[in-house]
Scaffold this motif. Structure first.
Motif, PDB file in Angstrom:
ATOM      1  N   ARG A  48       1.529 -16.575  -6.958  1.00  0.00           N
ATOM      2  CA  ARG A  48       1.835 -17.991  -6.727  1.00  0.00           C
ATOM      3  C   ARG A  48       0.623 -18.900  -6.922  1.00  0.00           C
ATOM      4  N   HIS A  49      -0.551 -18.433  -6.454  1.00  0.00           N
ATOM      5  CA  HIS A  49      -1.710 -19.325  -6.392  1.00  0.00           C
ATOM      6  C   HIS A  49      -2.936 -18.788  -7.123  1.00  0.00           C
ATOM      7  N   ASN A  50      -2.805 -17.621  -7.747  1.00  0.00           N
ATOM      8  CA  ASN A  50      -3.936 -16.978  -8.427  1.00  0.00           C
ATOM      9  C   ASN A  50      -5.068 -16.631  -7.451  1.00  0.00           C
ATOM     10  N   HIS A  51      -4.705 -16.421  -6.176  1.00  0.00           N
ATOM     11  CA  HIS A  51      -5.672 -16.008  -5.167  1.00  0.00           C
ATOM     12  C   HIS A  51      -5.806 -14.480  -5.179  1.00  0.00           C
ATOM     13  N   GLU A  52      -7.007 -13.997  -5.454  1.00  0.00           N
ATOM     14  CA  GLU A  52      -7.237 -12.557  -5.378  1.00  0.00           C
ATOM     15  C   GLU A  52      -7.560 -12.162  -3.933  1.00  0.00           C
ATOM     16  N   THR A  53      -7.360 -10.878  -3.638  1.00  0.00           N
ATOM     17  CA  THR A  53      -7.557 -10.360  -2.283  1.00  0.00           C
ATOM     18  C   THR A  53      -8.424  -9.112  -2.337  1.00  0.00           C
ATOM     19  N   ILE A  54      -9.274  -8.953  -1.339  1.00  0.00           N
ATOM     20  CA  ILE A  54      -9.994  -7.695  -1.163  1.00  0.00           C
ATOM     21  C   ILE A  54      -9.613  -7.097   0.187  1.00  0.00           C
ATOM     22  N   PHE A  55      -9.171  -5.850   0.173  1.00  0.00           N
ATOM     23  CA  PHE A  55      -8.919  -5.083   1.388  1.00  0.00           C
ATOM     24  C   PHE A  55     -10.162  -4.251   1.684  1.00  0.00           C
ATOM     25  N   LEU A  56     -10.586  -4.247   2.939  1.00  0.00           N
ATOM     26  CA  LEU A  56     -11.763  -3.484   3.334  1.00  0.00           C
ATOM     27  C   LEU A  56     -11.367  -2.342   4.255  1.00  0.00           C
ATOM     28  N   THR A  57     -11.806  -1.142   3.914  1.00  0.00           N
ATOM     29  CA  THR A  57     -11.696  -0.004   4.809  1.00  0.00           C
ATOM     30  C   THR A  57     -13.105   0.311   5.310  1.00  0.00           C
ATOM     31  N   ARG A  58     -13.248   1.280   6.176  1.00  0.00           N
ATOM     32  CA  ARG A  58     -14.559   1.476   6.783  1.00  0.00           C
ATOM     33  C   ARG A  58     -15.513   2.279   5.891  1.00  0.00           C
ATOM     34  N   TYR A  59     -15.026   3.329   5.257  1.00  0.00           N
ATOM     35  CA  TYR A  59     -15.920   4.223   4.534  1.00  0.00           C
ATOM     36  C   TYR A  59     -15.462   4.422   3.093  1.00  0.00           C
ATOM     37  N   ASN A  60     -16.420   4.658   2.191  1.00  0.00           N
ATOM     38  CA  ASN A  60     -16.106   4.874   0.776  1.00  0.00           C
ATOM     39  C   ASN A  60     -15.109   6.000   0.566  1.00  0.00           C
ATOM     40  N   SER A  61     -15.194   7.013   1.404  1.00  0.00           N
ATOM     41  CA  SER A  61     -14.317   8.177   1.247  1.00  0.00           C
ATOM     42  C   SER A  61     -12.844   7.828   1.460  1.00  0.00           C
ATOM     43  N   ASN A  62     -12.572   6.668   2.079  1.00  0.00           N
ATOM     44  CA  ASN A  62     -11.187   6.265   2.339  1.00  0.00           C
ATOM     45  C   ASN A  62     -10.584   5.430   1.213  1.00  0.00           C
ATOM     46  N   ILE A  63     -11.417   4.951   0.295  1.00  0.00           N
ATOM     47  CA  ILE A  63     -10.962   3.935  -0.660  1.00  0.00           C
ATOM     48  C   ILE A  63      -9.830   4.437  -1.542  1.00  0.00           C
ATOM     49  N   LYS A  64      -9.974   5.606  -2.113  1.00  0.00           N
ATOM     50  CA  LYS A  64      -8.984   6.090  -3.083  1.00  0.00           C
ATOM     51  C   LYS A  64      -7.605   6.241  -2.447  1.00  0.00           C
ATOM     52  N   GLN A  65      -7.542   6.864  -1.265  1.00  0.00           N
ATOM     53  CA  GLN A  65      -6.253   7.046  -0.597  1.00  0.00           C
ATOM     54  C   GLN A  65      -5.680   5.709  -0.136  1.00  0.00           C
ATOM     55  N   TYR A  66      -6.538   4.850   0.367  1.00  0.00           N
ATOM     56  CA  TYR A  66      -6.096   3.526   0.825  1.00  0.00           C
ATOM     57  C   TYR A  66      -5.502   2.728  -0.330  1.00  0.00           C
ATOM     58  N   SER A  67      -6.144   2.815  -1.490  1.00  0.00           N
ATOM     59  CA  SER A  67      -5.653   2.106  -2.671  1.00  0.00           C
ATOM     60  C   SER A  67      -4.287   2.624  -3.087  1.00  0.00           C
ATOM     61  N   SER A  68      -4.117   3.941  -3.055  1.00  0.00           N
ATOM     62  CA  SER A  68      -2.822   4.532  -3.407  1.00  0.00           C
ATOM     63  C   SER A  68      -1.731   4.088  -2.450  1.00  0.00           C
ATOM     64  N   ASP A  69      -2.081   3.984  -1.161  1.00  0.00           N
ATOM     65  CA  ASP A  69      -1.106   3.539  -0.160  1.00  0.00           C
ATOM     66  C   ASP A  69      -0.669   2.094  -0.421  1.00  0.00           C
ATOM     67  N   ILE A  70      -1.629   1.229  -0.758  1.00  0.00           N
ATOM     68  CA  ILE A  70      -1.289  -0.162  -1.054  1.00  0.00           C
ATOM     69  C   ILE A  70      -0.389  -0.233  -2.278  1.00  0.00           C
ATOM     70  N   LEU A  71      -0.726   0.532  -3.308  1.00  0.00           N
ATOM     71  CA  LEU A  71       0.096   0.536  -4.523  1.00  0.00           C
ATOM     72  C   LEU A  71       1.519   1.000  -4.223  1.00  0.00           C
TER      73      LEU A  71
END
Length: 333
Positions: A48-71
């Motif tokens: 709607r507004h071309n606003h990008e978002t960043i989600f933050l998790t606590r540790y790098n090791s969580n990023i890949k799984q967290y990204s898959s969950d969001i997708l």
């Protein structure tokens, strides 16, 4: 259950000075739909507004799984067809219609975000889900790292700083979590609070009664009095304002206690003991959690320690505030 969380009301609120906040906080019992709402919101805000978002998790090791969950959430709860996840060493990106829309990174990637801040020039929303850690697994200096990340994201576009919207969502767990302490929320929030405002922030506290009713209607087990049920289902913090009172007038000062270099005064009255940060610096009966201190008695091997444990079991241990209560109860466990 149809009564799922809708964060649009929160995002429309003003702060205590009637200004637009830059920090929005919501806490409610588990399964209320906060996570799903804000993941869908991130995609919708981009479209709607071309606003990008960043989600933050606590540790790098969580990023890949967290990204898959969001997708997966976006696949299951939106009609967006062109969604592509790209994983990198320090972050992930979800593209919508072949353009970056949602970033996923971690608190301990704050230096990488600072060094690549131009990549986040169009980020408008910073979202921290589960901002209250159930296992107290906070990143060291987490608030400072979040401030650093936010500063990095807000610079650029020929500006020293620009507006971003920080969204914190999670379940009620600990009133003394670092976010509440930093914003002064711990001293103001009560079980009856629904909305709370400060300078630059607004908080929504919500209990979804449908979740509680569904839990009550199922076959309960012996686990249902656990701490988990108290905060995740019933929405009750593990720290509350029970056993908090001012120092009674008719008490006797009996000892000074030093825990983690914090000094407390211990007073007796009736059948109770009161512990506060108001202490007598000249009193000679001193107890310390440092076994190597030669000028005091080692606390956890003392009669005082055993007495306080017994009084705590019998709910006859009182405190001047939540911070004192939390610190003392930790060492009595």
């Amino acid at each position: 259950m149809d009564n799922f969380y809708n964060g649009n009301i929160l995002l429309s609120k003003k702060d205590i000075n009637n200004n637009t906040p830059d920090t929005f906080i919501v806490t409610s019992n588990r399964s209320d739909g906060k996570t799903t709402f804000f993941r869908k919101f991130a995609a919708d805000d981009y479209l709607r507004h071309n606003h990008e978002t960043i989600f933050l998790t606590r540790y790098n090791s969580n990023i890949k799984q967290y990204s898959s969950d969001i997708l997966e959430t976006l696949h299951n709860h939106t009609h967006i067809k062109n969604l592509v996840l790209k994983n990198y060493k320090t972050h992930s990106v979800i593209n919508i219609n072949n353009k970056p829309a949602i970033y996923i990174s971690a608190f301990n990637s704050s230096e990488h975000i600072r060094n690549t801040s131009n990549m986040y020039n169009n980020v408008y929303n910073i979202i921290v889900d589960e901002f209250q850690s159930e296992i107290d697994n906070y990143v060291p200096r987490e608030i400072t790292k979040l401030q650093s990340i936010r500063t990095s994201i807000e610079r650029g576009k020929n500006q020293h700083t620009r507006y971003t919207r920080l969204i914190l969502c999670g379940n009620p767990y600990d009133i003394l979590n670092p976010y509440y302490v930093a914003l002064g929320i711990s001293d103001r929030i009560t079980p009856e609070t629904k909305w709370l405002r400060g300078t630059g922030w607004v908080l929504q506290q919500r209990i979804n009664q449908e979740i509680i009713n569904e839990w009550k209607n199922k076959n309960n087990t012996d686990f249902d009095d656990s701490d988990y049920v108290q905060y995740a289902i019933l929405g009750q913090y593990k720290n509350d304002y029970s056993l908090i009172e001012k120092i009674p007038s008719n008490c006797e000062y009996i000892a000074t206690l030093i825990i983690n270099k914090n000094i407390y005064g211990i007073r007796a009255y009736s059948e109770f003991i009161h512990i506060s940060k108001k202490y007598d610096p000249n009193f000679k009966n001193v107890f310390n959690d440092n076994i190597n201190d030669k000028n005091s008695t080692y606390f956890t091997q003392s009669d005082l320690y055993n007495l306080l444990k017994l009084l705590n079991i019998n709910k006859k241990l009182m405190f001047d505030n939540l911070e004192t209560k939390s610190e003392i109860l930790k060492i009595l466990k």
